[in-house]
Structure formats: C-alpha cells, structure tokens
Enzyme design. Structure first.
Site, PDB file in Angstrom:
ATOM      1  N   SER A  36     -55.764 112.552 -28.583  1.00 22.26           N
ATOM      2  CA  SER A  36     -56.530 112.304 -27.379  1.00 22.26           C
ATOM      3  C   SER A  36     -56.224 113.266 -26.228  1.00 22.26           C
ATOM      4  CB  SER A  36     -56.274 110.873 -26.911  1.00 22.26           C
ATOM      5  OG  SER A  36     -54.909 110.711 -26.577  1.00 22.26           O
ATOM      6  N   SER A  68     -51.332 112.338 -30.505  1.00 14.93           N
ATOM      7  CA  SER A  68     -52.231 112.886 -29.480  1.00 14.93           C
ATOM      8  C   SER A  68     -51.722 114.086 -28.693  1.00 14.93           C
ATOM      9  CB  SER A  68     -52.633 111.797 -28.498  1.00 14.93           C
ATOM     10  OG  SER A  68     -53.613 110.994 -29.096  1.00 14.93           O
ATOM     11  N   LYS A 120     -52.517 114.927 -17.959  1.00 15.80           N
ATOM     12  CA  LYS A 120     -53.487 114.072 -18.657  1.00 15.80           C
ATOM     13  C   LYS A 120     -53.884 112.909 -17.761  1.00 15.80           C
ATOM     14  CE  LYS A 120     -53.910 111.643 -23.136  1.00 15.80           C
ATOM     15  NZ  LYS A 120     -53.213 111.341 -24.408  1.00 15.80           N
TER      16      LYS A 120
HETATM   17  N1  GLN Z   1     -55.631 109.663 -32.996  1.00 20.16           N
HETATM   18  C1  GLN Z   1     -54.765 108.543 -32.844  1.00 20.16           C
HETATM   19  C2  GLN Z   1     -55.569 107.322 -32.465  1.00 20.16           C
HETATM   20  O1  GLN Z   1     -56.737 107.434 -32.405  1.00 20.16           O
HETATM   21  C3  GLN Z   1     -53.694 108.859 -31.865  1.00 20.16           C
HETATM   22  C4  GLN Z   1     -53.953 108.485 -30.461  1.00 20.16           C
HETATM   23  C5  GLN Z   1     -52.814 108.816 -29.551  1.00 20.16           C
HETATM   24  O2  GLN Z   1     -51.807 109.382 -29.969  1.00 20.16           O
HETATM   25  N2  GLN Z   1     -52.977 108.465 -28.296  1.00 20.16           N
HETATM   26  O3  GLN Z   1     -55.058 106.269 -32.252  1.00 20.16           O
END
Ligand code: GLN
Length: 509
Positions: A161, A185, A86
């Site tokens: 994400s 994420s 990532k």
């Molecule tokens: N969808 C969650 C957010 O928008 C999780 C993001 C993450 O785990 N990096 O914060």
C-alpha cells in the site's frame, strides 16, 4: 547546477552537500517541490503537498545548521534533507486521510512519534503520500483519491500500500520517504519501483500516530533509493516510545554505520544465507523474477557467503492465516470511524436519525469496497460461532510459522527470496481481490513472525524492476543492511550505476 539535478542526488549526498555548506535546505527543498510540480500530475504520488510549510521547515533546518556551526553542537546527518510521509501517519496541522473518504479533510491535533522524530532531526516534510485506503491493498489502486502510477511505466501499479512513497522516491520527487508494512506494504512497492524499502523488527518504530490497520503486524519503516539512505532514515525514525505498548526498549539503530562498513569491506565470508525453499519460484512466479534472484545469489557467493536452501514448511499457510488475522484486527480497529469522532458524518436520507443509522450511513458512504470487504470478513471470523474455527486456527498457524523461523535461524543467519513473485502489473489486471492477495505470499511471513526484512533492486525483467528480499531474526536488522550494502555494491558495479538510471525519463510539465 540545475534544481532538477539536485533531486538526483541520494539523501547521503544531499546531506554531505548541506554539511559542506554547498547548498541550503531551502534550495534542496525548493528543488524537490519543483520536481513534484513538474511530474506529480502524471505520477500522483502525493495526496497533499504544503510547500509553505516545507520551506518553513527548511529555513528552520538552515538556521539550526548555522547555530550548530557556531556552537559546535552536533546536528543529525539528515538535517535539512526533505522527506515524504505516507498519509497513514498523522501530522500535526496537516490533513491526514489514510486515503479514505471517511477521514477526508481531517486535520490531526498531534504528531505521530515518528513524525516528531523527523521534526526533531530537522527533515522538512514535503507532503503526504498516497496509499491503498487504510493500507489495505498491494497496488495503490484502492485509494479513494485516485491511483498512483509506477515511474517505470505510467500504465502500471507502483505496488502498495505504500505506493505513493515508493513512487515519490522512484521519480526523484523525494530522496527518502516513510511507509508502513503490515503484510509487505513497504517491501513490495520498493520491489516494483526499483527502490529500497525496509520493514524493521516489529516494535522498532513507534506505531503511536500511525493509523491502525492490524496492530500486531503494523510496522512503519524507511524507503529510499539506496541501502544507505534507508539506513539513515531508519536511524532517525527508530526510537523507544512509552506511548506504544509494543515499542522495543532497545530498538536497533546505528544502521548507517553498518552500511558504510559493509560497503567498504564487501565481505560476507561468515554469513550463512538460507534460500527459502517455499518461495524460490514455482506457480505464479515470473521466470524473469526467479532468474534475477538466482543471479543475485551468485554475487553473494562471490562475496564469500555460504548459500544453502532452507525449508519453512508452514509458509504454505501464511497467506490464509494473514487474511484472517489482518481483517480481524482491522475490523476492530476501524470500529472507531463512527461518524461521531472523526472526519465524515452522513445522516440517512430517510427514517429516524439515531446513533446507529448515522453510523451506518457514514460507514456506507465513507469506506471503499476493499475496506468493507475486510471489515465484513474480520467481523465474521471474530463472531462467536466462528472464532475458534477461523481466528483461533489462524493464530495457531501463526505460531507454527514463528517456530519455522526459529528453527531456520539455527541453519542460516539470514533468509532470502524474491520480494514479490511478479513485477509491476497493469492497472486493473488484478481486479479479483484474491489475485491481488496472492502477490503477498513472499512478504507476509515476516509480518506474522515479526522479523525484519529489506527489499532492494536486483535487476530488470522485461524492462521492469525486480526486488530481492532479505529477512533476519528479530532485532538483527543490521544483517539486512550488511547484506544489502554488499549486494547493492556488487550489482551497481555490474550496471555501472543505479538501476533507476535505466528508468525512462518522465515527461516534465
Ligand atoms: N498487500 C497486503 C494487504 O493487502 C499488505 C498491506 C500492508 O502491508 N499494509 O493486506
């Protein structure tokens, strides 16, 4: 065998073929680079692929294998198997952007500890995968460099994400990938792409060199197409790291052995499985998701598990607490992007050029809308007049949620729920930020409590993958892998193969 066929093997199968001398890491890495060249124009899982570097890594792995064959010195099981990383995770000499304009073109002078672990274990790095900017989002639509598509339906989101990592694995561009999970994420993109993703116990994988979003929640972890592959990668990236003050001294490892043993025995008789009452369907859940979840529960009972419902009453407030704590921490972490130290620097077009005006112009131009929204929210909840009302209250709620988990563990060894209430939605369908945030209801509690979680595919709903989530107490990651391995075996027996075998073929360029 064709190069494309090699990419269909699991990471464990690729490792076995390497160990048997049937293929080289160069051939394997080349095969994945060709697959990326053929399909990534449509999927856009990668922000950066450095083929020359990946092949040099592969040659190094091949030469290590030759010398280990001669000397008898053991080589890690995944040595020579390529991996995707990532783009929130820094890589020495390779551009790292967090999918943000503010870091466009930034070349880190060091490796994240988990990347150093990958290199020490000789996994060639194929490239850096796309994400929502600074990991803020659940759809990978919020990347400054274009969205990633879901391999099951190119008009839909791959989750986020870590959507790039999930899509790379789901489209056979990489056998395994690293993601990060701050509020879901890793698990949610795994769920909507029919892949496996694990958020280990907080502190298991070092955060050193992982660009900070919300430090008390950020958890890097493995993604793959099978539970065993995720376990193999878990064992490579987990380590105690003196450079991360919250790193566990005895981070849970040895997960691949747990998976192999569980898969062989397929017995869950001593396991108490708690279905989280608050996350078992209701408003906002697709019927097909709930059906798939309940069919999987039956398989667990058939394997001998005792399934009962457990209530965690404060989960009702988890989303609200998360969307105060996360922006608060992020607003403070993102203060370092000031136009002076990293990446982008923009000078104002008119007026005086001072540190403050350069900072404002840089941040105005460099951050996207979602990031700005969270910085503003986070700054507000930390401001003197509002700190107690918002941030302070959210921290209290976090404690109540942690207590809910502590009492739940008296009744259950693991807790389960659907990973996400919905399947992959269409691009643009959740333009309203609150609608996107609501999808996180199922994943966020684990981050607030610091407990480990896995998502594995449980089936399809209207032709789209559904994820099954398992949570365990802190440091009991082996329970996730054990249950995951048994459930996966039972499900695959029913499907007659892997769920991804049912995904439509991507058009090859
Ligand atoms: N969808 C969650 C957010 O928008 C999780 C993001 C993450 O785990 N990096 O914060």
């Amino acid at each position: 065998m064709t190069a494309d066929a090699l990419t269909r093997f699991t990471a464990a199968e690729q490792a076995a073929a390497l160990a048997a001398g049937e293929i080289s890491s160069r051939e394997l890495t080349q095969a994945h680079l060709e697959r990326i060249a053929a399909v990534d124009g449509a999927v856009h899982a990668f922000l950066d692929v450095d083929a020359a570097k990946a092949l040099a890594d592969a040659d190094e792995a091949d030469s290590r294998r030759r010398s280990s064959d001669e000397s008898g010195e053991p080589l890690g099981e995944l040595a020579g198997v390529p991996v995707a990383v990532k783009d929130l995770i820094v890589t020495h000499g390779q551009v790292t952007t967090a999918a943000s304009r503010i870091l466009e073109g930034w070349v880190p002078p060091y490796d994240a500890t988990l990347v150093a672990n990958l290199r020490a274990a000789h996994l060639p790095i194929l490239g850096k995968t796309n994400l929502d900017e600074f990991a803020m989002g659940g759809s990978t639509e919020h990347s400054a460099f274009g969205r990633t598509a879901n391999p099951w339906d190119l008009g839909r989101i791959p989750g986020g994400s870590s959507g790039g990592s999930a899509a790379a694995v789901g489209s056979f561009e990489a056998p395994v990938a690293v993601g990060t999970d701050t509020g879901g994420s890793i698990r949610q993109p795994a769920a909507v792409t029919g892949t496996v993703g694990v958020k280990p116990t907080y502190g298991t994988v070092s955060r050193f060199g992982v660009i900070a979003m919300a430090s008390s929640l950020d958890t890097p972890g493995p993604m793959g197409r099978t539970v065993l592959d995720a376990a193999l990668l878990h064992d490579v990236i987990a380590s105690h790291d003196p450079l991360d003050s919250t790193s566990l001294v005895d981070a849970p490892r040895g997960m691949a052995d747990v998976v192999r043993e569980a898969r062989a025995g397929r017995d869950l008789t001593d396991l108490r499985v708690g279905v989280i009452a608050e996350l078992d369907g209701g408003e906002g859940y697709h019927a097909g998701v709930v059906d798939s979840f309940h069919s999987a529960l039956e398989l667990l009972e058939q394997a001998g598990a005792r399934v009962e419902t457990v209530s965690l009453p404060h989960l009702e407030y988890a989303l609200d607490a998360y969307y105060l704590i996360m922006p608060a921490e992020a607003s403070s972490n993102l203060a370092r992007y000031d136009g002076m130290r990293y990446g982008l620097r923009v000078e104002p077009e008119t007026g005086p050029i001072t540190a403050e005006t350069v900072m404002a112009a840089t941040r105005g131009a460099g951050f996207g809308d979602e990031v700005k929204r969270r910085i503003i929210l986070g700054t507000h909840v930390l401001s003197a007049g509002y700190y107690d009302a918002y941030y302070g209250s959210a921290q209290k709620v976090r404690t109540l949620i942690q207590r809910d988990f502590t009492s739940a563990w008296r009744r259950a060894d693991v807790l389960v729920s659907p990973t996400a209430p919905v399947t992959a939605y269409r691009f643009g369908e959740k333009d309203d930020p609150l609608a996107m945030y609501k999808v996180d209801v199922t994943t966020i509690p684990a981050n607030l409590a610091g407990v480990p979680g896995i998502s594995l595919p449980s089936g399809l709903s209207d032709g789209l993958p559904v994820g099954f989530q398992v949570l365990a107490p802190q440091r009991a990651d082996e329970r996730l892998y054990r249950l995951g391995a048994v459930l996966e075996a039972a499900l695959e027996e029913g499907w007659g193969g892997h769920l991804l075998d049912r995904a439509p073929e991507l058009e090859v360029k």
